[in-house]
Design a protein around this motif. Structure first.
Motif, short mmCIF file in Angstrom:
data_model
loop_
_atom_site.label_atom_id
_atom_site.label_comp_id
_atom_site.label_asym_id
_atom_site.label_seq_id
_atom_site.Cartn_x
_atom_site.Cartn_y
_atom_site.Cartn_z
N ILE A 1 -2.56 12.44 2.49
CA ILE A 1 -1.24 11.83 2.59
C ILE A 1 -1.39 10.33 2.40
CG2 ILE A 1 0.83 11.57 4.03
CD1 ILE A 1 0.00 14.17 5.43
N ASP A 2 -1.64 9.94 1.16
CA ASP A 2 -1.75 8.52 0.83
C ASP A 2 -1.30 8.32 -0.62
OD1 ASP A 2 -3.85 9.13 -0.95
OD2 ASP A 2 -5.37 8.80 0.57
N LEU A 3 -1.22 7.06 -1.01
CA LEU A 3 -0.65 6.71 -2.31
C LEU A 3 -1.52 7.15 -3.47
CD1 LEU A 3 1.98 5.25 -3.06
CD2 LEU A 3 0.63 3.18 -3.39
N LYS A 4 -2.84 7.19 -3.26
CA LYS A 4 -3.72 7.55 -4.37
C LYS A 4 -3.58 9.03 -4.71
CE LYS A 4 -7.00 3.83 -3.61
NZ LYS A 4 -8.37 3.41 -3.27
N HIS A 5 -3.42 9.88 -3.70
CA HIS A 5 -3.25 11.30 -3.96
C HIS A 5 -1.80 11.65 -4.30
CE1 HIS A 5 -7.04 11.37 -1.59
NE2 HIS A 5 -7.35 12.32 -2.44
N HIS A 6 -0.88 10.88 -3.73
CA HIS A 6 0.55 11.16 -3.94
C HIS A 6 1.31 9.87 -4.21
CE1 HIS A 6 0.52 15.43 -2.82
NE2 HIS A 6 -0.33 15.11 -1.88
N PRO A 7 1.22 9.33 -5.45
CA PRO A 7 1.97 8.11 -5.77
C PRO A 7 3.47 8.26 -5.51
CG PRO A 7 0.43 8.66 -7.53
CD PRO A 7 0.45 9.82 -6.59
N GLU B 1 8.51 -2.90 1.37
CA GLU B 1 7.55 -2.91 0.27
C GLU B 1 6.57 -1.77 0.51
OE1 GLU B 1 5.74 -6.73 0.08
OE2 GLU B 1 7.59 -7.75 -0.57
N ILE B 2 5.84 -1.40 -0.53
CA ILE B 2 4.94 -0.26 -0.41
C ILE B 2 3.88 -0.50 0.68
CG2 ILE B 2 3.29 -1.05 -2.17
CD1 ILE B 2 4.52 2.57 -1.58
N GLY B 3 3.49 -1.75 0.87
CA GLY B 3 2.52 -2.06 1.91
C GLY B 3 3.03 -1.71 3.30
N ASP B 4 4.33 -1.86 3.50
CA ASP B 4 4.92 -1.51 4.80
C ASP B 4 4.79 -0.02 5.07
OD1 ASP B 4 5.80 -4.18 5.26
OD2 ASP B 4 7.51 -3.83 3.93
N LEU B 5 5.03 0.77 4.03
CA LEU B 5 4.93 2.22 4.17
C LEU B 5 3.49 2.66 4.46
CD1 LEU B 5 6.29 5.05 3.91
CD2 LEU B 5 5.70 4.98 1.48
N LEU B 6 2.55 2.03 3.76
CA LEU B 6 1.16 2.45 3.89
C LEU B 6 0.53 2.02 5.21
CD1 LEU B 6 -0.13 1.91 0.27
CD2 LEU B 6 0.74 3.98 1.33
N LYS B 7 1.18 1.14 5.94
CA LYS B 7 0.69 0.77 7.26
C LYS B 7 1.00 1.84 8.30
CE LYS B 7 1.05 -4.22 6.49
NZ LYS B 7 1.81 -5.45 6.84
N LEU C 1 4.73 3.56 -11.93
CA LEU C 1 3.30 3.66 -11.67
C LEU C 1 2.60 2.32 -11.91
CD1 LEU C 1 2.24 7.12 -13.14
CD2 LEU C 1 1.91 6.34 -10.79
N SER C 2 2.99 1.62 -12.97
CA SER C 2 2.35 0.34 -13.29
C SER C 2 2.57 -0.68 -12.19
CB SER C 2 2.86 -0.21 -14.64
OG SER C 2 4.25 -0.52 -14.55
N SER C 3 3.72 -0.58 -11.50
CA SER C 3 4.01 -1.53 -10.42
C SER C 3 3.14 -1.25 -9.19
CB SER C 3 5.49 -1.47 -10.03
OG SER C 3 5.79 -0.25 -9.38
N LEU C 4 2.50 -0.09 -9.17
CA LEU C 4 1.67 0.29 -8.02
C LEU C 4 0.18 0.14 -8.29
CD1 LEU C 4 3.43 3.55 -6.78
CD2 LEU C 4 3.72 1.25 -5.93
N GLU C 5 -0.18 -0.41 -9.45
CA GLU C 5 -1.59 -0.46 -9.84
C GLU C 5 -2.46 -1.17 -8.81
OE1 GLU C 5 -2.12 -1.99 -13.76
OE2 GLU C 5 -1.54 -0.12 -14.74
N ASP C 6 -1.95 -2.26 -8.26
CA ASP C 6 -2.75 -3.01 -7.29
C ASP C 6 -3.08 -2.15 -6.07
OD1 ASP C 6 -2.76 -5.21 -8.87
OD2 ASP C 6 -1.16 -6.26 -7.81
N TRP C 7 -2.13 -1.30 -5.67
CA TRP C 7 -2.35 -0.46 -4.51
C TRP C 7 -3.23 0.74 -4.85
CZ3 TRP C 7 -1.06 -2.30 0.06
CH2 TRP C 7 -0.07 -3.28 0.12
N LEU C 8 -3.09 1.24 -6.08
CA LEU C 8 -3.83 2.45 -6.47
C LEU C 8 -5.30 2.17 -6.78
CD1 LEU C 8 -1.17 4.11 -8.81
CD2 LEU C 8 -1.95 4.99 -6.63
N PHE C 9 -5.58 0.97 -7.28
CA PHE C 9 -6.93 0.72 -7.78
C PHE C 9 -7.68 -0.39 -7.06
CE2 PHE C 9 -4.38 2.33 -11.39
CZ PHE C 9 -4.97 3.57 -11.48
#
Length: 517
Positions: free
Chosen positions: A139-145, A156-162, A275-283
């Motif tokens: 249950i994370d962004l890399k497995h489920h963008p 922001e996506i960082g808020d969700l991932l915390k 997806l491109s807007s999430l590259e920093d979080w994914l990689f």
């Protein structure tokens, strides 16, 4: 709920729920039933107490860990003979316990002998943590963008991932309830799901052609059974019975919802632009491996609260001070510490300043590091502080085990490693923790053989010249070290890339384990 009460050999009384034991047994039978190495242990009868005896040799638990987090254990290291002696069983359980630490499980006060003795509450607690880890690890962004869809206004996506995975699951559940036009929301995996209505709406939203809302018209008992019938249509009838839904068992219902998410998330895939807007979080993983290792180390000490995000969870200074008190007992004057949470920014900075000052008193290099930097979540400076705490701990353990009580230096560790490797008949040496030759793991395998002769099967060792071969060697070395009792938090990549901090902790932890033998 049917509760079993048991008394341990030390006289302590503990209890566990039969429903949970039965669910865990079904999970083990279903997950490992295909594995030839487990054939003599399976199937386990969910109605009796044989689970605990079947787990005592460590094989099932090692296999469960690898199912939850693949490749954690190099299975070539597991002792699998039909008749294992006490020494081999202890090795298996050492391997399992140290691997559990390495994936972030809490195994404080659990030793190999507890597993050998078949201590019910400890084994069940460990199995639940392994199952939970496997279910929530995806249950994370890399497995489920597509989790991006769960962002709320202004986030922001960082808020969700915390958020911890359980909270992300609840948000996912409520996202579907909202899209269904359903007024109710869930805040937990117990009382809010007991009547089966929210489950009925969720399943209908995930698969409207397979799962109708008809169960809403049934009485609560029949509705619970109908929820499971619908879940079965999605291949998700697992972990709970109708009774568990009606009773609101929080563990089993969390497992049920997590399995639903992993099987059928029902979230629209992202466009290429999204997806491109999430590259920093994914990689962005370069610094995350080090932060991961530090989190695992902190959690292995048994401090509270559990640290999931190194940079967010240390900001009020409390965890740092509790870690200092573990690694240098008595160094914290708790009268000076702000302990009431939540606390304001001023009190957080006070705690962090105190933590930095303790570090300086212990000889840490913290030039330019202020409490406000830790409170602000400065990644570079937080990593610098926590690394020195981890290094201090490794060296303190070694000094406590040394006969003369002298200070242990990096050179002492290097000399010990070279001398021990030489005792295996090897002519390989290293000149430091950055030595490029470490990338093949050949020296580390020589070192392990020197610690305990016969522990390395040379037929399994590769030249380590290709990435694949080097990875195999590194994974083999890490698992052998854990089998010998060393607590290792590094990954194979850390060895292949010769990350000197992780190499130091590997050799230091192995040196400590060797001195404890």
């Amino acid at each position: 709920m049917s509760v079993n009460r048991v008394t341990t050999s030390s006289g302590g009384a503990h209890s566990f729920a039969d429903e949970e034991k039965e669910a865990f047994v079904e999970h083990i039978n279903g997950t490992l039933g295909y594995d030839e190495d487990c054939a003599r242990h399976l199937p386990i009868d969910p109605e009796d107490m044989s689970l605990f005896e079947k787990c005592s040799d460590g094989i099932l638990l090692c296999k469960l860990i690898n199912d939850a987090v693949p490749d954690t254990i190099d299975e070539r290291v597991i002792n699998k003979n039909a008749k294992l002696n006490v020494f081999q069983v202890t090795e298996n359980n050492n391997l399992m316990i140290n691997s559990a630490k390495a994936i972030g499980l809490s195994v404080v006060n659990i030793g190999s002998q507890d597993i050998i003795d078949g201590t019910p509450h400890l084994i069940l607690g460990l199995i639940w943590q392994i199952i939970r880890k496997g279910l929530l690890s995806l249950i994370d962004l890399k497995h489920h963008p597509e989790l991006y869809r769960l962002l709320e206004d202004g986030e922001e996506i960082g808020d969700l991932l915390k958020l911890p995975p359980e909270q992300i699951l609840l948000r996912w559940f409520n996202y579907h309830l909202k899209n269904a036009g359903w007024e109710r929301r869930v805040k937990n995996f117990s009382g809010d799901i007991k009547d089966g209505e929210n489950y009925t709406v969720l399943l209908n939203q995930l698969a409207p052609k397979k799962c109708s809302k008809d169960p809403l018209n049934l009485n609560v008992d029949d509705r619970a059974e109908a929820v499971l019938v619908n879940a079965d249509k999605l291949g998700c009838r697992k972990y709970v019975t109708a009774r568990d839904i009606l009773k609101g068992n929080p563990k089993l219902n969390l497992a049920f919802v997590a399995n639903l998410f992993n099987t059928c998330p029902g979230l629209e895939e992202l466009s290429e632009e999204e997806l491109s807007s999430l590259e920093d979080w994914l990689f962005d993983s370069a610094g995350s491996r080090e932060a991961r290792a530090f989190c695992l180390w902190i959690n292995s000490l048994g401090v509270e609260p559990f640290v999931a995000n190194l940079f967010d969870d240390l900001r009020n200074g409390l965890v740092l001070l509790r870690v200092f008190d573990k690694i240098s007992p008595g160094c914290v004057d708790w009268r000076r510490v702000n302990q009431k949470v939540p606390m304001n920014k001023f009190k957080k900075v006070e705690n962090c300043n105190y933590a930095v000052n303790i570090g300086k008193e212990l000889g840490f290099s913290l030039v330019g590091v202020a409490g406000s930097d830790i409170m602000d979540g400065n990644e570079t400076l937080t990593l610098a502080l926590v690394w020195q705490m981890m290094r201090f701990h490794v060296i303190s353990v070694l000094e406590s085990l040394s006969q003369d009580g002298n200070k242990i230096t990096d050179n002492d560790m290097i000399n010990w490693a070279n001398q021990t490797a030489a005792s295996s008949g090897s002519n390989r040496t290293i000149n430091g923790f950055k030595d490029p030759s470490l990338s093949t793991s050949l020296f580390l395998l020589d070192l392990l053989e020197g610690v305990r002769s016969g522990t390395v099967d040379q037929s399994l060792v590769t030249p380590g010249e290709t990435d694949e071969d080097a990875t195999q060697n590194a994974r083999y070395a890490i698992s052998i070290a854990r089998k010998l009792g060393a607590t290792i938090f590094c990954l194979p990549e850390d060895i292949i890339e010769v990350k000197n901090k992780m190499i130091l902790t590997f050799i230091g932890s192995l040196m400590a384990a060797s001195k404890s033998m």
